[in-house]
Motif scaffolding. Structure first.
Motif, PDB file in Angstrom:
ATOM      1  N   THR A  68       4.203   1.292   1.831  1.00  0.00           N
ATOM      2  CA  THR A  68       5.237   0.335   1.446  1.00  0.00           C
ATOM      3  C   THR A  68       6.340   1.032   0.653  1.00  0.00           C
ATOM      4  OG1 THR A  68       3.548  -1.403   1.292  1.00  0.00           O
ATOM      5  CG2 THR A  68       5.691  -1.852   0.278  1.00  0.00           C
ATOM      6  N   THR A 128       1.867   0.790  -8.515  1.00  0.00           N
ATOM      7  CA  THR A 128       0.781   1.694  -8.131  1.00  0.00           C
ATOM      8  C   THR A 128       1.175   2.571  -6.941  1.00  0.00           C
ATOM      9  OG1 THR A 128      -0.932   0.195  -8.951  1.00  0.00           O
ATOM     10  CG2 THR A 128      -1.597   1.788  -7.261  1.00  0.00           C
ATOM     11  N   HIS A 129       1.936   1.983  -6.012  1.00  0.00           N
ATOM     12  CA  HIS A 129       2.279   2.692  -4.784  1.00  0.00           C
ATOM     13  C   HIS A 129       3.729   3.170  -4.750  1.00  0.00           C
ATOM     14  CE1 HIS A 129      -1.608   1.805  -3.048  1.00  0.00           C
ATOM     15  NE2 HIS A 129      -1.464   0.536  -3.369  1.00  0.00           N
ATOM     16  N   ASP A 148       0.835  -1.201   0.000  1.00  0.00           N
ATOM     17  CA  ASP A 148       0.000   0.000   0.000  1.00  0.00           C
ATOM     18  C   ASP A 148       0.865   1.244   0.000  1.00  0.00           C
ATOM     19  OD1 ASP A 148       0.912   0.283   2.637  1.00  0.00           O
ATOM     20  OD2 ASP A 148      -0.903  -0.602   3.499  1.00  0.00           O
ATOM     21  N   GLU A 149       0.260   2.379   0.269  1.00  0.00           N
ATOM     22  CA  GLU A 149       0.980   3.648   0.201  1.00  0.00           C
ATOM     23  C   GLU A 149       2.086   3.767   1.241  1.00  0.00           C
ATOM     24  OE1 GLU A 149      -2.386   4.032   3.044  1.00  0.00           O
ATOM     25  OE2 GLU A 149      -2.162   3.271   0.984  1.00  0.00           O
TER      26      GLU A 149
END
Length: 339
Positions: A132, A159-160, A129-130
């Motif tokens: 990481t 993505t993150h 997630d954000e």
């Protein structure tokens, strides 16, 4: 070269189903090593002759994983080539790792002041997630042979904005692998690549190269003549992460990797997975996509050993590995020992 012709260059004793521990060298590699050792014993030449094999091996490995040789560093083990990556993360960075990860891709992160979170392999994509900063995982798990959902992991990491570090030690050599989706891809070459222990390769994407400190900086990683005195002058490409390679290991690595290129990983993958599935079918197991199979039947390891099958035990399960020199007779002997 066709696989059925090339396999004659290997001479394993029947029953070797343990390539996940170490691979058996082909005849050209063994002969090259013996020749170099004889030269060493006599002092017949300088070491530069042997060292030429290092760049041959680097180039062959690069072709196997679809990258430029300039983006590949050479080393001695997966943990050693990964150490600079782990050391370069800021303190407190969150690193997500599978909970059964082989420790060569776990201890380098745990050795630093990092926030290391472990999750089951199947949960890895969803755990990114954000928060990481990096994800580190094996393309094929050493303990189980499970093939990672690498595309999902890469997509989540991109993505993150997380650094993507893959250990392909249990994959490259039997499974087609492209290195470019990853930021870093490390391989100990003494298993499925069938090189001597003391050979390892690391793809370092040019996009992240400057984020990694070359903490093992040395003359071999230098730009030009870097044997004596300051200033620090390291290669501009991934060679800056090289260590002074063990000559004799790379003397045998070069012809082995070049032979794999001649054969092609596609036919090897077909052979290895077909025999692994022959074994699974014989035991009433569903087919799979891995060349590694684990068996938890009581007494499995002892029964295999008594039948002359050399395998290994990981997490209490017998682990069998099927490679290009594995025969149907090897498989059938293992099945008969377990049914």
């Amino acid at each position: 070269m066709k696989l059925d012709e090339a396999v004659r260059l290997w001479d394993p004793e029947p029953g070797w189903l343990n390539t996940a521990s170490y691979g058996i060298p082909p005849e050209p590699a063994f002969e090259a090593l013996q020749s170099a050792l004889a030269e060493w014993r006599r002092g017949a030449n300088g070491w530069d002759k042997w060292d030429r094999s290092t760049n041959r091996a680097r180039a062959a490995f690069a072709r196997l994983v679809g990258v430029e040789a300039a983006d590949v560093a050479v080393g001695a083990s997966a943990s050693q080539v990964l150490a600079p990556v782990a050391a370069s993360l800021p303190p407190g960075s969150r690193v997500v790792v599978p909970d059964i990860e082989q420790t060569s891709n776990l201890f380098p992160w745990l050795a630093h002041d990092l926030d290391v979170r472990t999750v089951p392999p199947a949960d890895l994509p969803g755990a990114i997630d954000e928060r990481t900063d990096a994800v580190a995982f094996s393309l094929v798990q050493s303990a189980t042979g499970e093939v990672a959902a690498a595309d999902e992991v890469v997509a989540a990491a991109r993505t993150h904005g997380a650094l993507i570090v893959a250990d392909a030690t249990q994959a490259v050599g039997w499974m087609p692998v492209e290195a470019t989706p990853f930021d870093v891809l490390a391989v100990s070459a003494y298993k499925w690549l069938m090189c001597p222990r003391g050979t390892a390769f690391c793809y370092v994407s040019p996009a992240v190269r400057d984020r990694i400190r070359p903490i093992a900086a040395n003359w071999y990683a230098g730009d030009g003549d870097a044997s004596y005195g300051p200033p620090l002058r390291l290669a501009k490409d991934a060679r800056r992460f090289d260590i002074a390679a063990p000559w004799f290991s790379y003397v045998a690595a070069a012809p082995t990797l070049e032979l794999l290129l001649e054969i092609g990983i596609g036919p090897i993958n077909d052979h290895d997975v077909r025999l692994a599935n022959r074994f699974r079918t014989g035991l009433g197991m569903p087919p799979g996509d891995s060349a590694i199979v684990t068996v938890t039947r009581p007494g499995a390891a002892q029964r295999l050993a008594e039948a002359g099958i050399r395998a290994s035990v990981r997490n209490g399960a017998a682990r069998l590995a099927f490679h290009l020199y594995t025969t149907e007779a090897d498989v059938d002997t293992a099945v008969a020992a377990l049914i």
